[in-house]
Design an enzyme around this catalytic site. Structure first.
Site, PDB file in Angstrom:
ATOM      1  CD  GLU A 236       7.197  15.599 -24.706  1.00  0.00           C
ATOM      2  OE1 GLU A 236       6.669  16.493 -24.018  1.00  0.00           O
ATOM      3  OE2 GLU A 236       6.534  14.751 -25.341  1.00  0.00           O
TER       4      GLU A 236
ATOM      5  NE  ARG B 178      -0.178  16.907 -15.236  1.00  0.00           N
ATOM      6  CZ  ARG B 178       0.161  16.107 -14.242  1.00  0.00           C
ATOM      7  NH1 ARG B 178      -0.275  16.361 -13.029  1.00  0.00           N
ATOM      8  NH2 ARG B 178       0.946  15.075 -14.430  1.00  0.00           N
TER       9      ARG B 178
ATOM     10  CG  HIS C 119      -1.667  10.465 -28.351  1.00  0.00           C
ATOM     11  ND1 HIS C 119      -2.383  10.888 -27.259  1.00  0.00           N
ATOM     12  CD2 HIS C 119      -0.399  10.263 -27.905  1.00  0.00           C
ATOM     13  CE1 HIS C 119      -1.590  10.952 -26.202  1.00  0.00           C
ATOM     14  NE2 HIS C 119      -0.381  10.577 -26.575  1.00  0.00           N
TER      15      HIS C 119
ATOM     16  CE  LYS D 187      -0.921  12.884 -16.330  1.00  0.00           C
ATOM     17  NZ  LYS D 187      -1.279  13.093 -17.742  1.00  0.00           N
TER      18      LYS D 187
ATOM     19  CE  LYS E  85       4.976  16.944 -17.013  1.00  0.00           C
ATOM     20  NZ  LYS E  85       5.264  15.512 -17.138  1.00  0.00           N
TER      21      LYS E  85
ATOM     22  CG  HIS F 212       5.538  10.376 -26.915  1.00  0.00           C
ATOM     23  ND1 HIS F 212       4.200  10.362 -27.195  1.00  0.00           N
ATOM     24  CD2 HIS F 212       5.738  11.412 -26.054  1.00  0.00           C
ATOM     25  CE1 HIS F 212       3.605  11.346 -26.528  1.00  0.00           C
ATOM     26  NE2 HIS F 212       4.514  11.990 -25.827  1.00  0.00           N
TER      27      HIS F 212
ATOM     28  NE  ARG G 200      -4.005  -2.048   2.143  1.00  0.00           N
ATOM     29  CZ  ARG G 200      -3.905  -3.034   3.009  1.00  0.00           C
ATOM     30  NH1 ARG G 200      -2.953  -3.011   3.937  1.00  0.00           N
ATOM     31  NH2 ARG G 200      -4.751  -4.048   2.975  1.00  0.00           N
TER      32      ARG G 200
ATOM     33  CD  GLU H 192      -3.907  15.348 -17.566  1.00  0.00           C
ATOM     34  OE1 GLU H 192      -4.063  14.196 -17.181  1.00  0.00           O
ATOM     35  OE2 GLU H 192      -3.179  15.658 -18.502  1.00  0.00           O
TER      36      GLU H 192
ATOM     37  CG  HIS I  23       0.924  15.181 -26.446  1.00  0.00           C
ATOM     38  ND1 HIS I  23       1.818  16.232 -26.536  1.00  0.00           N
ATOM     39  CD2 HIS I  23       1.557  14.220 -25.712  1.00  0.00           C
ATOM     40  CE1 HIS I  23       2.923  15.923 -25.871  1.00  0.00           C
ATOM     41  NE2 HIS I  23       2.792  14.711 -25.360  1.00  0.00           N
TER      42      HIS I  23
ATOM     43  CG  ASN J 105      -1.948  16.750 -23.025  1.00  0.00           C
ATOM     44  OD1 ASN J 105      -0.967  16.094 -22.690  1.00  0.00           O
ATOM     45  ND2 ASN J 105      -3.089  16.720 -22.351  1.00  0.00           N
TER      46      ASN J 105
END
Lengths: 360, 360
Positions: free
Chosen positions: B184, B240, B251, B142, B226, B264, B120, B236, B247, B244
């Site tokens: 990036e 935030r 994607h 994340k 960031k 990416h 946990r 988010e 993106h 993207n």
């Protein structure tokens, strides 16, 4: 209906306790981000209550997906957890979905952990349908699955948004499981509330007969005790350990006998008697109180003696369960009925004696 | 060595940035509960850096267990995650262990998620060894694994205790991955910092040549941007989303071509150009700035055009990626170099035009 607020700051949530409340959609609606839920249940509970809950939600305009898991602790693993994730993804559930756990402790543990992880966290609601999960798992935020190398090794501390503890669902619970749930109720009285011990002695027969008012009172009071302890110590650093009264002995019984032989509550009952016996040996608790504890567990139909594993095997298993400081086990003992203490006072010989005097 | 503090209240942590710092045990020691760590790395990074890190920890009296995962996004799944849990349990790691992620984004994502779940929650430290993970994954908390039905669907927001971004490890990074990391970096300048765009135009050749001072400055500044964005919006909900930029288009390129065909960062570079082109079409950004963006990506050796999937296929994939409000895609666009906006202003025809004008 009784309501108890579990005070955990930003993660505070209410527990509603009553009879016939689990399919009252009005209690659920205020806690949904969107009218979209996924109900996780198991093969035993689903046929009894899933249809009613889905019908009530449907009537209130809430779309629901049902995910039915195989029953039992043996299935509290990744493969079963993944059934939840697959069900959510197949039903295209987004981050605004709310999960509802409809079932006992295993369903609650797995649904809570799935909610903690799905898309990095979605809300969940608990509808516990066993006495053990109503008095125990509803409060504390512990979620987990088992790993082949250890129980509850993978999980999260994650709080529900709402708990609906419906005592009418306890009528369909096997009596052996009702008794096992009462073991935790008695344990909570022993660690914190002597007056409640009197109450339990007075009402144990009514509780076993599923008197809904008595059950609701017991569930509310138990959740209140546990909430107080947990709020003071959310991530289990100190006094939350009191909740483990009888558990070090009990885990030894469960593991020694193989999981499934003893229900958790049954092992805890025998374990609490051992802890009480040890407390008496150390001069902390009158012998008469040990007898009183034993008598109440007996009336509840719970074991007050452990299986004859041999004291060495007990100690072996207990040492595995808990960390040993300077060769002394850290145990939860009773200073009196209603007051638990963390203690390393017992020597190995004293622990052996307590076990030996409490084995069949 | 440069140090940046990521301000997240009780979960604040420092990022140390420099050359040759990853095996400096003195930087790590203050963050350990006990002198016991488990280092998670992969088959490619392990042979390069694991020995040095273990030797340094050993010399400082810290016992370490190594867990070496297979490399690649295709292995970012439950089976590989379970290798971490099994490794921890086999080595009898307790709740006081600290995990160290030694590798790129996949190792960081999986180690972070394992740390969030093991017993946990145990602490973890990131030692990112790719430019992308130094500028991107070190900040934001994340963590996740993929599910067969969706990328990053199972995970947690979980912050490290410490990040050691050692730019000297970028010397062993394939140049194509260095370039992808720079995508990036350029994107961050475009959404927040026009002056940094000038700096990048001035120093792009030095960055590609692995000049350690320039890399350290770029990493620090990127993490700072960031961190500011994330601190304002940890889970988010709003700004935030600016991160993207490019993106949604990117994607579509990644998915349309099959994962692995485009890195990416490469897909993001082409996607950012498309977003810039669309911004210009809508009169938000001068055409000359689109050209300036295109030119910098080209100098960095990154694609500035997408593959010819057909505009309809692009739109299909983009609609799957993001929620559609009233038939309009919600995109991140540029109001000027250094300022991103969330916008639903673009019609389908305008999006199609932007894609068509940016395809090979």
């Amino acid at each position: 209906m009784r309501t108890l607020d579990v005070a955990l700051g930003a993660r505070a949530y209410p527990i509603h306790i009553g009879a016939g409340i689990f399919d009252n959609a009005e209690l659920i609606l205020p806690y949904l981000k969107r009218p979209r839920v996924a109900i996780v249940t198991n093969e035993l509970v689903g046929p009894l209550y899933l249809g009613r809950l889905q019908a009530a939600l449907d009537a209130a305009g809430v779309a629901s997906t049902a995910i039915v898991l195989p029953d039992g602790e043996a299935n509290k693993n990744w493969e079963t957890l993944n059934l939840i994730f697959s069900g959510l993804l197949e039903a295209r559930c987004e981050r605004s979905v709310t999960l509802i756990a409809l079932g006992g402790g295993v369903v609650g543990d797995m649904t809570g952990f799935a909610a903690a992880c799905y898309q990095r966290g979605v809300p969940f609601i608990q509808v516990p349908t066993t006495l053990l999960s109503q008095v125990d798992s509803s409060v504390g935020g512990k979620t987990a699955i088992n790993h082949p190398l250890g129980k509850n090794m993978i999980g999260a501390f994650y709080q529900p948004r709402l708990v609906l503890a419906d005592v009418s669902t306890l009528r369909t619970l096997p009596i052996r499981e009702l008794r096992a749930g009462l073991a935790e109720v008695i344990k909570h009285a022993l660690i914190r509330d002597a007056a409640r011990m009197d109450w339990l002695e007075q009402h144990i027969d009514g509780l076993l007969a599923c008197d809904e008012d008595l059950l609701a009172e017991a569930v509310e009071w138990n959740c209140r005790i546990k909430a107080t302890v947990v709020a003071a110590d959310e991530t289990e650093q100190g006094e939350r350990a009191h909740l483990n009264l009888g558990h070090t002995f009990g885990h030894a019984i469960e593991t020694g006998m193989g999981y499934g032989e003893y229900l958790h509550g049954e092992a805890v009952a025998a374990g609490v008697v051992m802890a009480a016996q040890l407390s008496a040996q150390l001069g902390m608790l009158p012998e008469a109180d040990v007898e009183r504890i034993r008598r109440l567990f007996q009336r509840a139909g719970l074991p007050v003696q452990g299986p004859k594993l041999g004291v060495e095997r007990y100690l072996d298993l207990m040492r595995h369960d808990k960390k040993v400081a300077d060769g002394r086990l850290r145990l939860i003992l009773l200073r009196r009925i209603g007051e638990a203490v963390i203690s390393e006072a017992a020597s190995q010989a004293e622990i052996e004696l307590a076990i030996a005097s409490c084995c069949v």
